[in-house]
Design an enzyme around this catalytic site. Structure first.
Site, short mmCIF file in Angstrom:
data_model
loop_
_atom_site.label_atom_id
_atom_site.label_comp_id
_atom_site.label_asym_id
_atom_site.label_seq_id
_atom_site.Cartn_x
_atom_site.Cartn_y
_atom_site.Cartn_z
N GLU A 124 8.50 1.34 11.91
CA GLU A 124 9.63 2.28 11.84
C GLU A 124 8.99 3.65 11.76
O GLU A 124 8.39 4.02 10.75
CB GLU A 124 10.50 1.98 10.61
CG GLU A 124 11.83 2.73 10.64
CD GLU A 124 11.80 4.03 9.88
OE1 GLU A 124 11.64 5.09 10.54
OE2 GLU A 124 11.93 4.00 8.65
N LYS A 167 0.86 -1.18 0.00
CA LYS A 167 0.00 0.00 0.00
C LYS A 167 0.90 1.22 0.00
O LYS A 167 1.41 1.64 1.03
CB LYS A 167 -0.91 -0.01 1.23
CG LYS A 167 -2.26 0.69 1.04
CD LYS A 167 -2.19 2.16 0.71
CE LYS A 167 -1.85 2.99 1.93
NZ LYS A 167 -1.85 4.47 1.60
N GLU A 205 8.86 16.38 15.51
CA GLU A 205 9.39 16.09 14.18
C GLU A 205 8.76 17.05 13.16
O GLU A 205 7.54 17.09 13.02
CB GLU A 205 9.09 14.64 13.80
CG GLU A 205 9.72 14.24 12.48
CD GLU A 205 9.50 12.77 12.15
OE1 GLU A 205 10.43 12.13 11.64
OE2 GLU A 205 8.39 12.26 12.41
N CYS A 216 13.09 10.29 8.05
CA CYS A 216 12.80 9.89 9.43
C CYS A 216 14.01 10.07 10.35
O CYS A 216 13.87 10.46 11.50
CB CYS A 216 12.35 8.42 9.48
SG CYS A 216 10.83 8.08 8.58
#
Length: 477
Positions: free
Chosen positions: A248, A173, A381, A282
Site C-alpha cells: 500500500e 517492524k 506526493e 497516503c
C-alpha cells in the site's frame, strides 16, 4: 515502558547494543531511546516466529481460541486507550483528538479479525470423476509487517490482526520515527497470552532491520505500507526468495468538486481530506479539482478555513493541526511549497513554518491556486498540509485530470447528481472512491491502490486472502 526488542515473548537489547532516540516533533524533546535492531535481531525474530508457526502450541490452537486471544488484546488496548493515544500523539505530532480516533479504530480492527478467525472456510468442488474434491485455506507462514510513521499502531493492526487471525506468525517492524506504541502493544500481546514467537517487534532502520526482514528466506510474506519508491525496492528484494508481497503505497488523490455540489459540505470535505493528520496521509485529497464556474467561491472558502486552522499543541483538545513527524519531513514539505511558488502557483493561505511554543516542526495549512497539471505540486506526493487546486471545464475534463497521475489510491466526488457520481466513481482509477464524503475508513471495507499506489488489500475480508494459501484435496471414492 519497555524499549528493547520483543522477540519470543522476551525483551532483548539489540545484538549490537545500539539504540536510537525517538523525538517528540511538537517539542523537539527526546522521548526515549529504543533498541536498534539489525539483521542479527531479525534473524532471531524469524527463528522464533517460524518455530512458533510449526509448533503444536500454535498450529493445534483452534481458530476459535486464536480469536479469543485477539479479542483479549483488543480489550486490553481499549482499557489503556488514553495512554496509547497520548503516546501516539507524542511520537508522531498528531493531535490527541486524531490519535483517539485512530486508536479506537485499532481496537475495532483487532475485534473485526478476531471474529473472522473461526470463519475461514474452503469449498467443495464438483469435479469430473468419482472424487470428493475440496479446498483448505491455510496460513501462509511467517509474516513481516513493515509499517509507516503516519498511523503507527493503526496501520500495524491492519496487518498483524488478519495475519494472526489466519494463523500466521508476525514480526512487526515499526517506523524508526514512531516505534513506541508498537513496543507498548507487545506488552498487551504478552499479557493476552499469545504463545512465544507468535507476535514479535523489531525496531530499527528500514535499510537495516526492514531490508533484512524482506530478504530473509524464512519470511513467507511481506506486508508493507509506505512510499512507492521503497515499495519498488521491496519488490526487487522479495523476488530473490519468491516472497509474497502486499504493497500500500503513495498517492496523489483527486478530490473533485462539481458545480452542482453542496459547496459548503464539499469545502469542509476538501479541508478534512488534506489537513486531517497534517496531510501525512497516503490517501490525502491533495489535488482539489474544481469546476470553473464555482472555482472562485471554493477558493475563498478554502482560504478562509485554512487560515482558521492554527497549528498548536497536539495535546490541547482544541488543536486540529499538529506537528509534522520530523524536521526532515518539515524541510521536505517546505521545499515543495517553494517549488510551487517557483513554478507559478499562487499561495492563498499558509505557506510558512511556524513554532507555536517556540519549538516544533509545524507547517501552516497551505492552499495553492492556479495549479497546472504539469507542476510538481500537482504530480508528486508531498505528505504535508498542502493543497493544490486545479480547475476543470466539464465532466470529461474532470475525469481526465483525476486520472492524470501515476497513482491510484483514492478519490473523492462531490455532486448532487447521483448518476454523475456513479459514472465518475467507475471512471476514476482508484482503490477507494468517496462520494460526498472523504477520509472515511472501516475495518470491514477493503483499502488499497491501483497503479503506482500498490496492490493487495488491507482491511475487510479481502485482507485475509493475503495471509492464506489454498490447498486442493482429491479423495478417490
Amino acid at each position: 515502558m519497555k524499549t528493547d526488542l520483543f522477540i519470543n515473548n522476551e525483551w532483548r537489547p539489540a545484538t549490537s547494543g545500539k539504540r536510537f532516540p525517538v523525538v517528540n516533533p511538537a517539542t523537539e524533546e527526546v522521548l526515549g531511546e529504543v533498541a536498534a535492531g539489525d539483521a542479527a535481531d531479525v534473524g532471531n525474530a524469524v527463528r522464533a516466529a517460524k518455530a512458533c508457526f510449526e509448533s503444536s502450541a500454535w498450529r493445534e490452537l483452534s481458530a476459535r481460541k486464536r480469536g479469543r486471544l485477539l479479542f483479549k488484546t483488543a480489550d486490553l488496548l481499549e482499557a489503556r486507550l488514553e495512554e496509547f493515544a497520548r503516546l501516539e500523539s507524542a511520537q508522531n505530532g498528531k493531535t490527541l483528538f486524531e490519535a483517539k480516533i485512530e486508536l479506537t479504530m485499532t481496537v475495532n480492527t483487532i475485534r473485526y479479525y478476531a471474529g473472522w478467525a473461526d470463519k475461514i472456510v474452503g469449498d467443495t468442488l464438483p469435479v469430473d470423476g468419482p472424487f470428493l474434491t475440496y479446498t483448505l485455506r491455510e496460513p501462509i507462514g511467517v509474516v513481516g509487517a513493515i509499517v509507516p510513521w503516519n498511523f503507527p499502531l493503526n496501520i500495524a493492526s491492519w496487518k498483524f490482526a488478519p495475519a494472526l487471525a489466519a494463523g500466521c506468525t508476525v514480526i512487526l517492524k515499526p517506523a524508526s520515527e514512531t516505534p513506541l506504541t508498537a513496543l507498548l502493544f507487545a506488552e498487551l500481546a504478552l499479557e493476552a497470552g499469545l504463545p512465544p514467537g507468535a507476535f514479535n517487534v523489531v525496531s530499527g532502520g528500514g535499510s537495516t532491520a526492514g531490508a533484512a526482514l524482506v530478504r530473509h528466506p524464512d519470511v513467507d510474506k511481506i506486508s508493507f505500507t509506505g512510499s512507492t519508491e521503497v515499495g519498488r525496492q521491496i519488490m526487487k528484494m522479495a523476488a530473490d526468495t519468491n516472497k509474497r508481497v502486499t504493497l500500500e503505497l503513495g498517492g496523489k488523490s483527486p478530490n473533485v468538486i462539481f458545480a452542482d455540489a453542496d459547496l459548503k459540505a464539499a469545502v469542509r470535505g476538501a479541508q478534512t481530506g488534506i489537513f486531517y493528520g497534517k496531510g501525512e496521509v497516503c490517501a490525502a485529497g491533495s489535488r482539489l479539482l474544481v469546476e470553473r464556474s464555482v472555482h472562485q467561491q471554493v477558493i475563498e472558502q478554502l482560504a478562509e478555513g485554512a487560515k482558521k486552522l492554527t497549528p498548536g499543541d497536539p495535546l490541547d483538545k482544541n488543536t486540529r493541526l499538529g506537528a509534522l513527524v520530523s524536521k526532515k519531513q518539515q524541510e521536505t514539505v517546505l521545499s515543495y511549497i517553494k517549488k510551487g511558488v517557483d513554478e507559478g502557483a499562487q499561495i492563498v493561505a499558509g505557506g510558512k513554518a511556524v513554532k507555536p511554543n517556540g519549538k516544533g516542526y509545524f507547517v501552516e495549512a497551505t492552499v495553492f491556486d492556479g495549479v497546472q497539471p504539469e507542476m510538481t505540486i500537482a504530480r508528486e506526493e508531498i505528505f504535508g498540509p498542502v493543497l493544490a487546486v486545479l480547475t476543470f471545464d466539464d465532466y470529461e475534463h474532470a475525469v481526465k485530470l483525476a486520472n492524470q497521475t501515476i497513482y491510484g489510491l483514492a478519490a473523492g466526488i462531490w455532486t448532487k447528481d447521483i448518476q454523475k457520481a456513479h459514472r465518475a466513481a467507475k471512471a476514476i482509477r482508484a482503490g477507494t472512491v468517496w462520494i460526498n464524503s472523504y477520509n472515511f475508513y472501516d475495518s470491514g471495507a477493503p483499502f488499497g491502490g491501483f497503479k503506482a499506489s500498490g496492490f493487495g488489500r488491507d482491511l475487510g475480508r479481502e485482507a485475509l486472502d493475503g495471509y492464506l494459501d489454498t490447498k486442493t484435496v482429491w479423495v478417490q471414492l
